[in-house]
Design a protein around this motif. Structure first.
Motif: not given
Ligand code: ADP
Ligand code: ZN
Ligand code: ZN
Length: 727
Positions: A188-198, A267-272
């Motif tokens: 969870h150290s990965h910084s997420s890109p901006a997410l769309p409004e649902l 979105r999840f970077g190397e947690g994958l």
């Protein structure tokens, strides 16, 4: 003093387990650990299932084991229990089931922790390169540099992004990249890109799953293509990561869904961790190890990833849950979709099955309340629903599979600068080579099937056994010139090239994409808009996003309307909806043209007038009347041999033995399979059906145990398929 006993599953095609005496000086290995055991004249890698109190093996014959391969159980107890359950349910030898679940290296007894979990990073020199300049000469190397610009990546991750080991070696030789320490950053150290409004639909689906909390609940997420289903489960995965739990995400085919993998990585970077067949043995073991250790917060994979070990499970998602690739069709014939639900229940975590065209089984489960139905009918950003029209082929003659109304529509859409997608479930040039004088079509010598004309390679090919022969136009019997009848993707491609010489045309089928890397480039060109018309088979229906496509043509809907299988209607409806889902964009609604000789077929009219859910209701009512699944449970007992009589004899004996103890199970057959002769072998089947599972499984278990000892059984190859996809 008696020595402890081990009951071990050994990877051999026998249903039983084998007992050994533990002769080591440590306590015996716990269930789930691998042991190297003497077996026959050799040795095998087995898995300890239990430590029994007693054994039926006389002590003089009991062999001993003195070392375990794992310091602690390799398989968590929940996974071991799931696998044992699956071996039982699918009537498949436990040893083979367990070895199917393990990566190859572990199956062969190698240690869990690979010495070489390599990661790569840019050197200062690599960082100084201009990626554009590199791209001009070596596109793959540029891709690798671009990926590594954001930070170090394990070679498994690079491989999944299409970077071959050879490319990495070349870059390392130039001194642009170097090996980095393999430690993966915490997920969870990965910084997420901006997410769309649902959207409101997405929000209510998300809230429904969230409300179920951390315990088991099954959801069927039925949403139109492009309604934002993926976004919903990505949010659920993010929830789990934030809470320190893992998600398991099953997808039909990684190669066909590069966009999903890219979205996950962004979105999840190397947690994958990605598990699929394109990995090297070492990479696969490493992905499996990271799943098991909890280092990977998101585990994505195809069918067999349903058996990935998870240290901190929180969620299971099955994307495109209707996809037939979830059912293994040979050997251990399991359904990963069904096992995903079972596993979620054992793990006590929520499971989400997502599809624009759910299987009728899942739909039924939603209707009866076993699953919660979440509906998202609205496509995001599209200018409304695509307009669907039927082209009556009895009134419009076609030129090489293309009717006049379809050609007119192609002109209009191309003229407006849009892209066109044409679906045809037949590869090759033409499905038959026909002699007008004799009236014969050339058959495969080994199969009950016609040979397909592959004009480009100058061959006739059998799509069932792979046999090929040179293409000759003269008839061997009468010497007349033969004609290629019907159209396959290759012929439509040729025809389009003749009609639209200035328009780049692409082809997506197994012939056109068999060389390594060609699939990626066909998809990339189509997505970028460079390809103006894309012709393809079933591969088109697999969840791609082609943003510029506004016209979709289905060239031969009829194949599915009169299929022999009880699921052929369902398959056709799924294909039409999935392919149609590729049409339309923000500013222009899509248009879909379906060519058929049967425009008033009830299945087609219901689907087109009322949509997939209404079609599914009608189809389920028909299944109920006919007693097909989900209103009954099926098993198929198949047998094959080089001659017909032993096959019929063997299955006849199975049937007679079943009839000796009449019960609730109905049996049909022995009957020849839809294609009786394939690859020179005669194939027949018995169909078992029952409204209850228990008597069906009891009967199968008894019959299989008997049949293993029959002499008739040795003259045929036989197998049992529980919940078969095709009957
Ligand atoms: P599906 O999985 O149902 O086909 P996706 O989740 O892939 O749908 O969404 C389709 C497209 O819409 C994607 O390009 C995605 O990025 C975008 N999208 C998804 N949700 C939203 C949203 N709430 N607002 C804007 N765009 C969205
Ligand atoms: Zn002839
Ligand atoms: Zn053949």
């Amino acid at each position: 003093m008696t020595r402890p006993l081990l009951r071990v599953a050994v990877p051999v095609p026998l249903p039983e387990c084998f007992d050994y005496a533990w002769a080591g000086d440590t306590p015996p290995p716990a269930p789930g650990s691998r042991v190297d055991v003497p077996f026959g004249r050799g040795r095998r890698v087995g898995v300890v299932l239990e430590l029994p109190e007693s054994t039926a093996v006389p002590s003089g014959k009991l062999k001993s084991v003195s070392a375990a391969l794992d310091p602690e159980p390799l398989l968590p107890s929940e996974l071991l229990a799931t696998l044992r359950w699956a071996a039982d349910y699918y009537h498949h030898p436990i040893g083979e089931v367990l070895s199917h679940a393990l990566p190859g290296l572990l199956r062969r007894g190698r240690p869990l922790a690979g010495a070489s979990a390599r990661s790569w990073r840019l050197t200062a020199e690599g960082r100084a390169q201009s990626i554009d300049a590199v791209r001009a000469k070596a596109a793959r190397q540029a891709d690798a540099l671009a990926l590594l610009a954001a930070g170090a990546l394990p070679s498994e991750a690079l491989r999944c992004a299409g970077i071959a080991p050879a490319t990495l070696k070349r870059l390392a030789d130039k001194g642009w990249i170097e090996e980095a320490a393999a430690a993966a950053p915490p997920p969870h150290s990965h910084s997420s890109p901006a997410l769309p409004e649902l959207t409101p639909e997405q929000r209510s689906a998300l809230d429904a799953v969230r409300a179920s909390g951390r315990t088991y609940a099954a959801f069927l997420l039925h949403g139109a293509t492009g309604s934002g289903k993926t976004e919903v489960f990505l949010r659920l995965v993010a929830d789990q990561l934030a809470a320190g739990r893992q998600s398991l995400l099953l997808v039909p085919e990684i190669g066909l869904t590069p966009q999903l993998v890219q979205r996950l990585r962004e979105r999840f970077g190397e947690g994958l961790a990605i598990l699929h067949s394109g990995l090297s043995d070492g990479e696969r073991r490493e992905a499996w190890r990271r799943a098991r250790a909890g280092d990977a917060g998101v585990v994505v994979g195809t069918r067999s990833a349903v058996f990935a070990p998870l240290a901190r499970p929180g969620l299971i998602v099955v994307d495109e849950e209707h996809d037939t690739s979830y059912k293994q069709q040979q050997g251990f014939r399991y359904s990963a979709r069904d096992l995903a639900v079972l596993r979620a229940r054992r793990l006590d975590v929520p499971v989400v099955l997502a599809s624009a065209t759910p299987s009728l089984e899942s739909f039924h489960n939603a209707v009866t309340g076993r699953y919660r139905l979440l509906e998202m009918p609205t496509r995001i950003g599209a200018a409304g629903e695509p307009c669907v029209r039927v082209v009556d082929m009895t009134r419009h003659p076609s030129r090489r599979g293309l009717s006049a109304p379809l050609l007119a529509a192609i002109d209009t859409h191309l003229g407006a600068g849009r892209q066109v997608l044409l679906f045809l479930n037949r590869r090759g040039f033409a499905p038959a080579l026909f002699c007008p004088s004799c009236g014969e079509a050339e058959q495969c010598r080994r199969c009950d099937a016609r040979l397909t004309v592959h004009a480009a390679s100058g061959e006739l090919r059998c799509h069932h056994c792979g046999a090929t022969k040179p293409l000759t136009w003269g008839c061997a019997a009468c010497g007349s010139e033969r004609i290629a009848v019907g159209a396959g993707t290759q012929r439509v491609d040729d025809e389009l090239n003749a009609l639209y010489p200035d328009q780049p045309i692409g082809r997506l089928d197994r012939d056109a994409t068999s060389r390594k890397g060609t699939l990626d480039s066909v998809l990339a060109r189509a997505r970028s808009g460079a390809t103006r018309i894309l012709v393809g088979t079933q591969m088109l229906a697999k969840g791609h996003d082609f943003p510029g496509v506004t016209l979709v043509g289905v060239l031969n809907a009829d194949q599915g309307l009169f299929g022999t299988d009880f699921r052929s209607g369902e398959r056709l409806a799924q294909t039409i909806v999935q392919v149609a889902g590729r049409a339309g964009r923000r500013d222009t609604p899509g248009e879909v043209l379906i060519q058929t000789h049967h425009p008033t077929h009830p299945l087609l009219t219901r689907l087109l007038a009322h949509g997939y859910a209404e079609f599914a209701k009608l189809a389920l009512a028909e299944r109920r009347r006919a007693g097909w699944p989900p209103f009954s449970h099926l098993a198929l007992w198949r047998a094959e041999a080089a001659r017909r009589p032993p096959v019929a004899e063997f299955l006849g004996r199975v049937r007679a033995s079943a009839a000796a103890k009449p019960g609730a199970v109905k049996i049909l057959g022995p009957a020849p399979e839809a294609m009786e002769r394939k690859g020179g072998r005669y194939r027949m089947q018995l169909l078992f059906s029952c409204t209850e599972r228990a008597p069906l499984h009891a009967l199968l278990g008894r019959l299989m145990a008997e049949a293993r000892d029959w002499r008739e059984g040795r003259r045929v190859r036989w197998s049992v398929d529980v919940d078969p996809l095709e009957v």
